[in-house]
Each structure stands twice: as C-alpha cells, then as structure tokens.
Write an enzyme that holds these catalytic residues in place. Structure first.
Site, PDB file in Angstrom:
ATOM      1  N   LYS A 176       0.913  -1.259  -0.009  1.00  0.00           N
ATOM      2  CA  LYS A 176      -0.219  -0.175  -0.096  1.00  0.00           C
ATOM      3  C   LYS A 176       1.279   0.998  -0.282  1.00  0.00           C
ATOM      4  O   LYS A 176       1.230   1.650   0.924  1.00  0.00           O
ATOM      5  CB  LYS A 176      -0.893  -0.494   0.885  1.00  0.00           C
ATOM      6  N   GLY A 209      -5.522   4.886   0.923  1.00  0.00           N
ATOM      7  CA  GLY A 209      -4.878   6.047   2.331  1.00  0.00           C
ATOM      8  C   GLY A 209      -5.185   5.066   3.236  1.00  0.00           C
ATOM      9  O   GLY A 209      -4.590   4.353   3.657  1.00  0.00           O
ATOM     10  N   GLU A 251       9.676   1.490  10.953  1.00  0.00           N
ATOM     11  CA  GLU A 251      10.874   2.389  10.177  1.00  0.00           C
ATOM     12  C   GLU A 251      10.189   3.796  10.973  1.00  0.00           C
ATOM     13  O   GLU A 251       9.676   4.274   9.871  1.00  0.00           O
ATOM     14  CB  GLU A 251      11.184   1.976   8.699  1.00  0.00           C
ATOM     15  N   LEU A 252      10.908   4.741  11.369  1.00  0.00           N
ATOM     16  CA  LEU A 252       9.748   5.792  11.914  1.00  0.00           C
ATOM     17  C   LEU A 252      10.800   7.114  11.813  1.00  0.00           C
ATOM     18  O   LEU A 252      11.754   7.314  10.570  1.00  0.00           O
ATOM     19  CB  LEU A 252       9.304   5.739  13.370  1.00  0.00           C
ATOM     20  N   CYS A 285      13.774  11.083   6.218  1.00  0.00           N
ATOM     21  CA  CYS A 285      14.236  10.445   7.430  1.00  0.00           C
ATOM     22  C   CYS A 285      15.106  10.542   8.541  1.00  0.00           C
ATOM     23  O   CYS A 285      15.211  10.396   9.286  1.00  0.00           O
ATOM     24  CB  CYS A 285      13.828   9.275   8.105  1.00  0.00           C
ATOM     25  N   GLU A 378      10.686  16.657  14.318  1.00  0.00           N
ATOM     26  CA  GLU A 378      11.406  16.947  12.740  1.00  0.00           C
ATOM     27  C   GLU A 378      10.604  17.603  12.213  1.00  0.00           C
ATOM     28  O   GLU A 378       9.216  17.270  12.213  1.00  0.00           O
ATOM     29  CB  GLU A 378      10.913  14.936  12.704  1.00  0.00           C
ATOM     30  N   PHE A 380      11.143  17.990   8.918  1.00  0.00           N
ATOM     31  CA  PHE A 380      10.779  17.725   7.661  1.00  0.00           C
ATOM     32  C   PHE A 380      10.778  17.887   6.548  1.00  0.00           C
ATOM     33  O   PHE A 380       9.827  18.863   5.361  1.00  0.00           O
ATOM     34  CB  PHE A 380       9.467  16.448   7.662  1.00  0.00           C
TER      35      PHE A 380
HETATM   36  P1  NAD Z   1       2.481   8.754   7.450  1.00  0.00           P
HETATM   37  O1  NAD Z   1       3.075   8.134   8.491  1.00  0.00           O
HETATM   38  O2  NAD Z   1       1.383   9.789   7.625  1.00  0.00           O
HETATM   39  O3  NAD Z   1       2.352   8.101   6.245  1.00  0.00           O
HETATM   40  C1  NAD Z   1       2.903   6.343   5.550  1.00  0.00           C
HETATM   41  C2  NAD Z   1       2.063   5.546   5.212  1.00  0.00           C
HETATM   42  O4  NAD Z   1       1.406   4.863   6.052  1.00  0.00           O
HETATM   43  C3  NAD Z   1       1.081   6.292   4.302  1.00  0.00           C
HETATM   44  O5  NAD Z   1       1.305   5.597   3.043  1.00  0.00           O
HETATM   45  C4  NAD Z   1       0.213   5.988   5.369  1.00  0.00           C
HETATM   46  O6  NAD Z   1      -1.017   6.881   3.659  1.00  0.00           O
HETATM   47  C5  NAD Z   1      -0.173   5.123   5.471  1.00  0.00           C
HETATM   48  N1  NAD Z   1      -0.473   5.227   7.041  1.00  0.00           N
HETATM   49  C6  NAD Z   1      -0.799   6.189   8.089  1.00  0.00           C
HETATM   50  N2  NAD Z   1      -1.158   6.198   9.061  1.00  0.00           N
HETATM   51  C7  NAD Z   1      -1.740   4.821   8.726  1.00  0.00           C
HETATM   52  C8  NAD Z   1      -2.377   3.600   9.534  1.00  0.00           C
HETATM   53  N3  NAD Z   1      -2.513   4.440  11.062  1.00  0.00           N
HETATM   54  N4  NAD Z   1      -1.879   2.770   9.501  1.00  0.00           N
HETATM   55  C9  NAD Z   1      -1.984   2.160   8.651  1.00  0.00           C
HETATM   56  N5  NAD Z   1      -0.933   2.921   7.212  1.00  0.00           N
HETATM   57  C10 NAD Z   1      -1.087   4.151   7.326  1.00  0.00           C
HETATM   58  O7  NAD Z   1       4.122   9.362   7.083  1.00  0.00           O
HETATM   59  P2  NAD Z   1       4.658  10.767   6.619  1.00  0.00           P
HETATM   60  O8  NAD Z   1       4.634  12.226   7.426  1.00  0.00           O
HETATM   61  O9  NAD Z   1       3.381  10.892   4.807  1.00  0.00           O
HETATM   62  O10 NAD Z   1       5.993  10.409   5.875  1.00  0.00           O
HETATM   63  C11 NAD Z   1       6.677  11.041   6.348  1.00  0.00           C
HETATM   64  C12 NAD Z   1       7.668  10.334   8.261  1.00  0.00           C
HETATM   65  O11 NAD Z   1       8.015   9.234   7.763  1.00  0.00           O
HETATM   66  C13 NAD Z   1       8.776  11.392   8.675  1.00  0.00           C
HETATM   67  O12 NAD Z   1       8.240  11.333  10.155  1.00  0.00           O
HETATM   68  C14 NAD Z   1       9.622  10.667   8.167  1.00  0.00           C
HETATM   69  O13 NAD Z   1      11.066  10.242   8.522  1.00  0.00           O
HETATM   70  C15 NAD Z   1       8.844   9.276   7.769  1.00  0.00           C
HETATM   71  N6  NAD Z   1      10.099   8.310   6.800  1.00  0.00           N
HETATM   72  C16 NAD Z   1      11.095   7.466   7.540  1.00  0.00           C
HETATM   73  C17 NAD Z   1      11.805   6.547   6.980  1.00  0.00           C
HETATM   74  C18 NAD Z   1      12.319   5.575   7.451  1.00  0.00           C
HETATM   75  O14 NAD Z   1      13.574   4.542   7.077  1.00  0.00           O
HETATM   76  N7  NAD Z   1      12.614   5.612   9.168  1.00  0.00           N
HETATM   77  C19 NAD Z   1      11.698   6.140   5.540  1.00  0.00           C
HETATM   78  C20 NAD Z   1      11.348   7.514   5.115  1.00  0.00           C
HETATM   79  C21 NAD Z   1      10.019   8.587   6.074  1.00  0.00           C
END
Ligand code: NAD
Length: 484
Positions: A176, A209, A251-252, A285, A378, A380
């Site tokens: 997804k 989403g 991975e956050l 990230c 963070e 971003f």
């Molecule tokens: P987000 O968590 O809002 O969304 C990421 C993905 O998760 C999307 O596909 C979204 O649709 C889905 N999602 C969101 N909430 C969900 C839930 N409750 N259940 C299931 N799926 C859900 O992330 P974002 O803010 O759009 O992206 C940026 C974040 O991602 C930043 O915090 C960044 O540091 C992190 N990130 C981490 C890494 C890593 O490898 N550690 C890499 C890239 C980005």
C-alpha cells in the site's frame, strides 16, 4: 503498447492484474498543481481481495526453485534499468524530486532487486547438535503474506527494500503506497515485476490512504507488516500488531544530528551540512535536523551554510531545479510554523524562512536552543537549525537529548577519535566524516527509540530475519520406543 503506457494503468490498482475499484484519486504534481493521472482508491474490501489472492498464490511461489525466483528478480532489475527514464520521470513529476535525487533513488531500487536475487539462494538454516541419533535443524520459512506500507518521500526505494527480499524468500506481498505517490511508489513497481514474470496474485498494489493501510495491518492472513512512515502512525501500527500478535517492522521518523568538531575544514563541513539538510527539500528520515557546531568555528560555519542556502535554486524539478516543492500545503505549513515559532523563541534567521506556494527556501536558523521546536521536532523540510557547543561532553548530551535514534554524523580531522566518540551516542546509523543521509542495499538500516524497532533490513541476513519464520525440524529414521 509502450512499457507502462498510461492507458493501461490509469484509474486502476494492481490486484491480481490491472483492475478498477469503486473509486479513484487524482495524482497531482506538487510543483505545478497539474493533474497527472488517476489511480484506483483501494478500500478494505480491495485489500481483502489482494490478500486472498496472495494467500492462494504464495504456496506455489514458495515451492518454485529458489533459482527461479532469483532469475525473476534479476529480470525485474533489468526491466527497471531498461525503463529507468520512466521511473525518474514519475519521481520528478509526482514526488517533486530533483533529477539527482531521482537518479539516486533509481539506483537504490535497482540495487535492492539485485541484492534480493542473491538472497533467494542464500543458505537458510543450520544443522544443530542433538542428543539423539537424528537430523536436527533450524530452517527459515516464508511467513506467507507480507504487508508493506510506504511513505511519499522516497516512494520507490522505501517500498522495494521490503518487497524485493520478501518475494525472494518465497512470500507474497501486498503493497500500500502513499496516496500522493501511488505511481512511482506502487503501480510502476507492479509493471516491472509483472514484466519480469512474477505470477498474478503474488504481488499486488492497493493504492489508498489510512483506511486501506489499517485494513492491511489488521488482516488476519498478513502475519508481518513492514511499515515506513511517521512515528505517530508507527506507534498505532505497533499497538495493533501487538494486540494481534503479528510482527511489525517499524522504520519511523528522525531528528538527526551532525556534530562538527573544531579541527575540520569548515567549507567542506558546511557543504556536507547543506547536503544533509536540503537534499529533497529535507523530506528524508535521515535529513540533518540538528547541526551541533563547536564554538571556535560556529560563526564561520553558519556564514558559509547561509550563503549556500541562499544560492541553491528552488523550482519545478522538471525544468532542472535541484530542489523542488514540498509534497503538500499541510507539510509546508508545518515546516513554516516550526521556523516562525523558533524565531519567536529567540533563534535567528540566517537564510530563507520564506516560501512561494509549495517551494520553501532553504533555511538556516542560528542561535537555536534545545527548547526550540526546531531542535525538538522532526521538521521534514529544508531547514538547518544550528546550535553552538563548547565541549565534546556537551555535544554528546545534545545528540542524545533527542527521542529519535536514526542517523548521526561526526565531522573531525581525527576520524578514529570521532569513531570513539560515536560509542557514546544512541543511534542506528553512524557516519564519520560524512553527513547523515545515505543508504545502500547491503547495509543494515533502521533506528532506535522514536525512530523505530531497530535495523530490520539491509543485507542478506537482516532481510532473511525480517521476512522469514524459523522452524525447528528433526528427522530420525525410526520411531523410538517411549516408556508409555
Ligand atoms: P505517514 O505515517 O503519515 O504515512 C506513511 C504511510 O503510512 C502512508 O502510506 C500512509 O497512507 C500510511 N498510514 C498512515 N497512517 C496509517 C495507519 N494508522 N495505519 C496504516 N497505514 C497508515 O508518514 P508521512 O508523514 O507522510 O511520511 C513522512 C514520515 O516518514 C517522516 O516522519 C519520516 O521520517 C518517515 N520516514 C521514515 C523512514 C525510515 O526509513 N525510518 C524513511 C522515510 C520516511
């Protein structure tokens, strides 16, 4: 028909083939606001359909010779490389990537496929000592269906780093992608894997989403979730996974420190710092989120960094600008509120701090204090908060003050001294004499604390650990007699 011809996938998902669902979402260029395409929006029912097909197809996929799966993944790498312009184009248009970032990402996606083709034929068990005359072994088996949820910023690699090894090891995968990057981070990958010969149902892409993501996490036939995204969403997914007793690789977010010691070439250090903070508009990230600079070189470092920030062109990356737009207005407003709040709290704007539509100027904040939002959160976005320190102990305390633990870099004329200093830092990734942003397929990747559950993928061993289950097997030639 040309490879990945839009007529073949527009308005569709890839669930056992190219299908429509009940609704669609628009794919919009963040640089121009132009509608680029539509994709099918997946519901919980569509996720269920993808998982049902995956369960049905997985057994046959796992039963094929490992060399056959390896060959298919090699073909996928070749298909990707043959059509690399298509991926680069979508990364630029859909994700707002600069050409350099898009090319870097393309290389990483290809490297994941190459590495995974090797993972397919790695040893997958051990012979164990046993107190009985029998064969006792531990072997790795596929988990079944792996659910992958990826974000918008590096949509290709953050999906493929889980998809490729999970497939190599005999799993089926349901991906997804983020709804803002469903093409580069989903449908294009489906086209490549389909072209390579991955059988229908073994890999599906369900754009959508949070509702689709939640359905995937909660699905009873998906025992392993690989999630990359925000800490807030990761916490929710981790809680659900705990309740349902399934594994979640999380991975956050990050708030990564660059420590600049006084014995460095300050111009080189500021160049590294600028790259770490501004690449892909700071939407990584591993972005350098905190520059900790020794007071002896602080003013010089801030001056060079600010000059660089002011000089970097920002614009539509399709016309060649190295830095493009932020992904959407919500993200831009969050970045700007952190900058303005930090300035109101006493930080100084040394460069940037302005925006035009989604184009945010590279920004340098000096005089940042540990209580400022620019230090604690963070961001971003393309913002470099700079703090002053006067002792190494103070620098280490500042690094470790963050709840995040993803990537830390130390710049010093004494590389091994910096390496020793690194032993006192909590972080999943440590770079000496480089900035904080890097990735390579064979390297273990992941963070601690609010950055996630640790290094869970990268390299054969970590990938096998992440996407298989261990089974203890004994085999003896005859049934032994028991006292009963
Ligand atoms: P987000 O968590 O809002 O969304 C990421 C993905 O998760 C999307 O596909 C979204 O649709 C889905 N999602 C969101 N909430 C969900 C839930 N409750 N259940 C299931 N799926 C859900 O992330 P974002 O803010 O759009 O992206 C940026 C974040 O991602 C930043 O915090 C960044 O540091 C992190 N990130 C981490 C890494 C890593 O490898 N550690 C890499 C890239 C980005």
């Amino acid at each position: 028909m040309a490879f990945f011809d839009q007529a073949g996938w527009d308005g569709r998902a890839y669930i056992g083939g190219w299908v429509t669902t009940g609704s669609t979402v628009d794919v919009v260029s963040p640089a121009t606001g132009e509608k680029l395409a539509t994709v099918a929006e997946g519901s919980a029912a569509d996720v269920d359909q993808a998982v049902t097909l995956a369960v049905a197809a997985q057994h046959d996929w796992a039963g094929r010779p490992a060399e056959e799966r390896a060959t298919i993944l090699r073909r996928a790498a070749a298909a990707l490389e043959a059509h690399q312009d298509v991926l680069v184009d979508w990364l630029v248009k859909e994700a707002g990537s600069g050409q350099g970032k898009a090319a870097f990402e393309l290389g990483l996606v290809a490297a994941e496929l190459h590495l995974a083709s090797g993972t397919a034929t790695m040893p997958y068990g051990q012979l164990l000592a046993s107190g009985h005359p029998r064969l006792s072994l531990a072997r790795r088996r596929p988990v079944g269906v792996v659910g992958v949820i990826a974000p918008f910023n590096f949509p290709g690699i953050l999906a493929m780093r889980s998809v490729a090894p999970a497939l190599a090891l005999g799993n089926a995968v349901v991906l997804k992608p983020d709804p803002r990057t469903s093409v580069a981070g989903g449908l294009f990958l489906a086209a490549v894997l389909e072209e390579a010969g991955v059988p229908a149902g073994v890999f599906s892409v369900v754009p959508g989403g949070v509702a689709a993501g939640t359905a995937l996490v909660e699905h009873p036939r998906v025992p392993v979730i690989s999630f990359t995204g925000s800490t807030a969403a990761g916490r929710k997914i981790g809680e659900t996974a705990g309740r349902l007793l399934k594994r979640a690789h999380l991975e956050l977010g990050g708030n990564n420190a660059l420590v600049v010691l006084p014995d460095v070439d300050v111009t080189a250090a500021a160049s590294a710092g600028a790259w770490g903070s501004f690449l892909h508009q700071g939407q990584i990230c591993m972005t350098t989120g905190r520059h900790l600079v020794h007071e002896d070189i602080y003013d010089e470092y801030v001056g060079i960094l600010a000059k660089k920030a002011a000089a970097i062109p920002v614009g539509d990356p399709a016309t060649g600008a190295p830095l493009g737009p932020l992904i959407d207005a919500g993200q831009r407003d969050k970045v700007h509120s952190i900058v303005t709040d930090s300035v109101a709290a006493g930080a100084t704007l040394a460069a940037g701090g302005t925006f035009d539509d989604l184009f945010y100027r590279p920004t340098v904040l000096s005089g940042v204090r540990p209580e400022h939002r620019a230090f604690t959160e963070e961001i971003f976005g393309p913002v470099a908060p700079v703090l002053r320190f006067d002792s190494v102990d103070e620098a280490i305390d500042l690094v470790n003050a963050s709840e995040y633990g993803l990537s830390v870099a130390v710049l010093s004329g004494d590389a091994f001294g910096a390496f020793e200093l690194g032993d006192r830092i909590n972080t999943g990734v440590l770079h000496i004499n480089d900035q904080t942003v890097d990735d390579e397929a064979p390297a273990p990747f992941g963070g601690t604390g609010a950055s996630g559950t640790g290094a869970r993928f990268g390299g054969h061993e970590a990938n096998i650990e992440a996407f298989t289950e261990t089974q203890w097997v004994t085999v003896q030639s005859q049934i032994q007699r028991y006292p009963f």
